[in-house]
Design an enzyme around this catalytic site. Sequence first.
Site, PDB file in Angstrom:
ATOM      1  N   GLU A 192      11.427 -58.311  11.768  1.00 15.98           N
ATOM      2  CA  GLU A 192      12.828 -58.539  12.156  1.00 15.98           C
ATOM      3  C   GLU A 192      13.501 -57.249  12.621  1.00 15.98           C
ATOM      4  O   GLU A 192      14.567 -56.887  12.127  1.00 15.98           O
ATOM      5  CB  GLU A 192      13.616 -59.121  10.974  1.00 15.98           C
ATOM      6  CG  GLU A 192      13.218 -60.524  10.607  1.00 15.98           C
ATOM      7  CD  GLU A 192      14.194 -61.170   9.611  1.00 15.98           C
ATOM      8  OE1 GLU A 192      14.945 -60.439   8.943  1.00 15.98           O
ATOM      9  OE2 GLU A 192      14.194 -62.401   9.515  1.00 15.98           O
TER      10      GLU A 192
ATOM     11  N   GLU B 150       9.570 -67.765   9.337  1.00 11.76           N
ATOM     12  CA  GLU B 150      10.147 -67.809   7.988  1.00 11.76           C
ATOM     13  C   GLU B 150      11.151 -68.946   7.972  1.00 11.76           C
ATOM     14  O   GLU B 150      12.230 -68.845   8.540  1.00 11.76           O
ATOM     15  CB  GLU B 150      10.883 -66.508   7.642  1.00 11.76           C
ATOM     16  CG  GLU B 150       9.982 -65.342   7.346  1.00 11.76           C
ATOM     17  CD  GLU B 150      10.766 -64.090   6.953  1.00 11.76           C
ATOM     18  OE1 GLU B 150      11.908 -64.219   6.463  1.00 11.76           O
ATOM     19  OE2 GLU B 150      10.233 -62.991   7.158  1.00 11.76           O
TER      20      GLU B 150
HETATM   21  C1  GLA Z   1      14.243 -61.965   6.221  1.00 11.63           C
HETATM   22  C2  GLA Z   1      13.074 -61.053   5.920  1.00 11.63           C
HETATM   23  C3  GLA Z   1      12.350 -61.468   4.672  1.00 11.63           C
HETATM   24  C4  GLA Z   1      13.312 -61.807   3.566  1.00 11.63           C
HETATM   25  C5  GLA Z   1      14.265 -62.885   4.029  1.00 11.63           C
HETATM   26  C6  GLA Z   1      15.288 -63.294   3.005  1.00 11.63           C
HETATM   27  O1  GLA Z   1      13.851 -63.058   6.892  1.00 11.63           O
HETATM   28  O2  GLA Z   1      12.182 -60.983   6.982  1.00 11.63           O
HETATM   29  O3  GLA Z   1      11.515 -60.408   4.281  1.00 11.63           O
HETATM   30  O4  GLA Z   1      14.021 -60.658   3.220  1.00 11.63           O
HETATM   31  O5  GLA Z   1      14.995 -62.388   5.117  1.00 11.63           O
HETATM   32  O6  GLA Z   1      14.713 -63.711   1.850  1.00 11.63           O
END
Ligand code: GLA
Length: 814
Positions: free
Chosen positions: A185, A273
Amino acid sequence: MKQIFRKLALAAMLMAAPSLMSAANNKPGDFTVGDKTFLLNGQPFIVKAAEVHYPRIPRPYWEHRIKMCKALGMNAICIYIFWNIHEQQEGVFDFTGNNDVAEFCRLAQKNGMYVIVRPGPYVCAEWEMGGLPWWLLKKKDIKLRERDPYFMERVKIFEEKVGEQLADLTIQNGGPIIMIQVENEYGSYGEDKPYVSEIRDCLREIYRPTPLPHREGPGEGLLLFQCDWSSNFTKNGLDDLVWTMNFGTGANIDDQFRRLGELRPNAPKMCSEFWSGWFDKWGARHETRPAKDMVEGMDEMLSKGISFSLYMTHGGTSFGHWAGANSPGFAPDVTSYDYDAPINEYGLATPKFWELRKMMEKYNDGKKMPAVPKAPMPIITVPKFQLTEFAPLISAITKPVNGAIKTFEEMDMGWGTMMYSTRLPEITSQSVLSGEFHDFAQVFIDKKYIGKIDRVKNEKSLTLPAVKKGAELIIIVEGMGRINFGRAIKDFKGIVGNVTLTTETDEAEIVLTPKNWMNVAIPDDYETAKNALDMVKGVNDQMTAGKVKGSVPALALTQGYEGSKKLADIMKPGYHRGYFTLKKVGDTFLNFETWGKGQVYVNGHAMGRIWSIGPQQTLYVPGCWLKKGKNEVIVLDVVGPREAVVWGQAEPELNKLQLEKSNKHNNIGDKPDLNSATPAATGAFKAGNGWQTIKFNGQKKGRFLAIECLSTQKNGDRVAIAELYLQGTDGKRISREPWKTKYANSEDESGNHLGDKVFDLQESTYWQTEKSASMPHLIVIDLGSVQTVTALEYLPRAEQGAPGSVKDFKIYLY
Ligand code: GLA
Ligand code: CA
């Protein structure tokens, strides 16, 4: 050469055990991209991945958890690699025991599961420093997640070490690994394609193409991808990587993939995710997300041929000091990473699990779903017991360093507590002690407790009484997890910068900056705790034998915890030890609700942090770390317990707050009178999901931003806002790091939808008013200092149809 040998050995093993060659097993193959789909050995394939983190699960339970994921109908496991658990000291690598990631992947393969690897270097994951090792901060001016030469050098060494473990386990080499993620990210951190490209190149080299037996010439190598949010993935999107999106339950799936579809109409779609629940932070309610939203979202994705990874499918536990913290502000995460996931923290099926499994069966090619495995351990209870031994924290003191004030990092300590002391000149009136205390400071003068400075509450100062010449000032600072999200990941611990004492007289303000300090580092580890307790016990035993006269630590022990209550305040932070006896071993939840704040060790295993404020009051203690007979519990409590007792219960307590006051921002004295104020803008937001920008009529100046919500798009009274930004005179977003919620007329605290959710960097969290509260609604944000701004950016709730989205508004700056 070694690699070839390994491959030959693997081939031999395969021939000897043909039964292993099921779905995900052992034949070299490939995983590539076709037209709107992934291809597994040339055949269209939908990834149904379950995110689990091996360091958050005790190794003896790994296979059970993998089988649980399989029983949900998943075909892959998605893992992060936390750099900092594998390289705890610079240059010293550990891939053994609970860190044996290769073994974890082999177990996945043994159970017919593919593996997606996300090796960072940064991972976020509510893990200490987002997975980066703290020792990087010994180079004070280091630039993290950028092309800082030292950072990149260490990243490459680490990734090569991971490669030594995993490169043989790619699908091209007959292993289970089908994809590998580049960084994590990056769009919510910055814009830096050269950096992301360098990480890509590093991984590409390590997992480079290998000749495939079933095909001429070299294959394509392991498939590389990068994940981001639909709102920002283009910032760092590299042409030659697969792009995947991250979003939470309830999201509008088509919206989430719209931009990707426009840019790459033939690309496969994957939600890398899909957030099943959410993480908990200290001092706020336990987070949950409805099962229905999760199941419907996944059903929709599967019906549209969209791949996913369910984050988390099983969250587990951030044992020891591994839980991280979020920003802006400082919001440390609790020890449990239950995440309201379908498989709970201790590995059992929840109602969410069964609902999900039922839906997943539709997509199981008409085959019977894999069986749900039996739990590896029963759940047991432990009767209440006392922790009678005690050693004050100051008995653990070794090697003081005198001189300027130092951070943990300057003392070469990653985690723990530091004690700082200095002598003061005479100060005849009250003074204000100020500084940056990371993260929980307790201040003592001449051994008497004066007060605390808690970073969670954004505190930076404390009023001290008048003192005599030579008075001893002691500050005990406990470090919590380092920030894991946003720019604030460069999070030094201890006292950062100078400490000042300010006194004001009618004529002047006098600022005193003490320079001569004694710095003492007390690391957070079992050895330190045990040694302190053993040392005190040793003195005590000698005293009982009449060999020495009572010393203070010994007194503390002789009289146990009860005795410590009579001691000077400075003696109260300390280690407590007690034992419980088991006839039968099993998983249990040790309750610490009568304790203050600190760390727990059971039979030498670091179990995690405790803090009376909650919401987590019990720690998950896996039976595999307990034994028949006597078990030892040590608690480091930096505050001191109400009662030094512990018991084991059959259910966790993850949602019991014990706060001094509620977190709401509804103090009527903070409500501004806007009657005579001129709005910076009035108007109506558009309906629907996604960002909108409201330009002000020229430049507006003020310390406070107030938004009055006059109506909603759907005529209800309930308002929700996910995120807000202000643009500066250059049209760029101004920093929200100093922002605080000053006032909100209504906040739905039961669902954790407080005002600060509008600037917590997370698009999936939101401020929401209570059901019963009526229009108009008002939220006021303190920007920290006077700002000149030109526009407001607004994001409604991310869920389908943007529930609670605002229509008519008035925006003020004052
Ligand atoms: C983002 C990150 C994850 C985690 C989520 C929240 O998507 O990539 O590592 O921190 O947020 O749980
Ligand atoms: Ca938010």
